[in-house]
Design a protein around this motif. Structure first.
Motif, PDB file in Angstrom:
ATOM      1  N   ILE A 178     -22.354 -59.409 -45.676  1.00  0.00           N
ATOM      2  CA  ILE A 178     -22.361 -58.117 -44.678  1.00  0.00           C
ATOM      3  C   ILE A 178     -21.172 -57.922 -44.334  1.00  0.00           C
ATOM      4  O   ILE A 178     -20.969 -56.923 -43.645  1.00  0.00           O
ATOM      5  CB  ILE A 178     -23.485 -58.681 -43.831  1.00  0.00           C
ATOM      6  N   HIS A 181     -19.522 -55.323 -46.441  1.00  0.00           N
ATOM      7  CA  HIS A 181     -20.694 -54.761 -47.034  1.00  0.00           C
ATOM      8  C   HIS A 181     -19.644 -53.157 -47.503  1.00  0.00           C
ATOM      9  O   HIS A 181     -18.721 -52.793 -46.909  1.00  0.00           O
ATOM     10  CB  HIS A 181     -21.729 -54.462 -45.926  1.00  0.00           C
ATOM     11  N   ALA A 236     -23.131 -55.817 -50.818  1.00  0.00           N
ATOM     12  CA  ALA A 236     -24.009 -55.563 -49.896  1.00  0.00           C
ATOM     13  C   ALA A 236     -23.892 -54.061 -49.490  1.00  0.00           C
ATOM     14  O   ALA A 236     -22.663 -53.740 -48.969  1.00  0.00           O
ATOM     15  CB  ALA A 236     -24.000 -56.388 -48.633  1.00  0.00           C
ATOM     16  N   ARG A 237     -25.077 -53.436 -49.672  1.00  0.00           N
ATOM     17  CA  ARG A 237     -24.878 -51.997 -49.058  1.00  0.00           C
ATOM     18  C   ARG A 237     -26.496 -51.641 -48.629  1.00  0.00           C
ATOM     19  O   ARG A 237     -27.388 -52.100 -49.361  1.00  0.00           O
ATOM     20  CB  ARG A 237     -24.194 -51.096 -50.364  1.00  0.00           C
TER      21      ARG A 237
END
Length: 243
Positions: A178, A181, A236-237
């Motif tokens: 995160i 991200h 992470a997206r």
């Protein structure tokens, strides 16, 4: 006698050494005590647990076989009490089942006896570097992506209104993802960023922990957050949902 840290100087790392062999304990104490590391020793599991309740440590170097509790029970007691101090297990067991068992009980790393001193030093340095990275991350206090919120000071994770229960390794991995991200992260970089550099172990460990994370983080009717980038690593997206 310990010296007071100079103002603005990085505080010493605190390492707890736990082994019932007095010669090995003395040897480890001499090896790891330095101007950057303060070591505390314990010959029993009960004393180690007491010390861990009384003060903060950056790492525990823990023998598997102790006269009162074995290392697995100590790890289990630590994790069940919410203590997330990293544990490096010293063990005479070198088979795969024993290594998996140690990790399942809450150890972060392991090294088999007899060990090469250079490797032990490398693993300790890696864990302490990881702790320094985590401390720097905590200064941000919170990470967010979509409805996922990570409170770095309290080590608490929420997805929407739901609080997620993560192990220390899962928490560290999620924070790394995160915190980066939107970036495509190579497997090697993730392993070294979370487990420490140089990474020593089975690279498939990352896939195992990504599986754990996905089962806990991804929720039905919520946008997907953790994505596999085939042949490269992970990302992470926030997955956009169709209107």
């Amino acid at each position: 006698m310990s010296k007071h840290d100079h103002e603005g100087q990085q505080p010493k790392s605190q390492v707890l050494l736990v082994d019932d062999d007095p010669e090995l304990l003395s040897f480890l104490y001499e090896e790891f005590t330095s101007d950057k590391v303060t070591c505390t020793c314990s010959k029993t599991g009960s004393k180690a647990l007491t010390l861990l309740r009384q003060q903060r440590f950056d790492l525990v170097v823990l023998d598997w076989n102790l006269p009162d509790f074995d290392g697995l029970e100590i790890c289990q007691r630590l994790r069940s009490s919410g203590n997330t101090t990293p544990v490096l297990m010293l063990t005479a067991h070198d088979d795969l089942d024993a290594r998996v068992q140690a990790l399942d009980y809450g150890a972060d790393d392991y090294i088999s006896k007899p060990f090469e001193l250079r490797e032990l030093h490398a693993r300790v340095r890696a864990r302490l570097r990881r702790g320094t990275f985590a401390a720097a991350e905590k200064q941000k206090e919170q990470l967010e992506l979509g409805d996922l919120r990570i409170n770095l000071l309290k080590r608490a994770v929420h997805r929407g209104e739901h609080k997620l229960s993560l192990t220390q390794r899962e928490f560290d991995l999620l924070c790394y993802l995160i915190g980066h991200h939107g970036e495509v992260l190579h497997r090697k970089n993730i392993l070294e960023g979370v487990w420490g550099a140089p990474f020593v172990g089975d690279p498939n460990t990352l896939d195992v922990y990504m599986g754990y994370l996905r089962r806990k983080v991804e929720k039905p009717d919520h946008p997907q957050l953790l994505h596999t980038i085939r042949g490269i690593g992970f990302m992470a997206r926030l997955e956009k949902t169709s209107a």
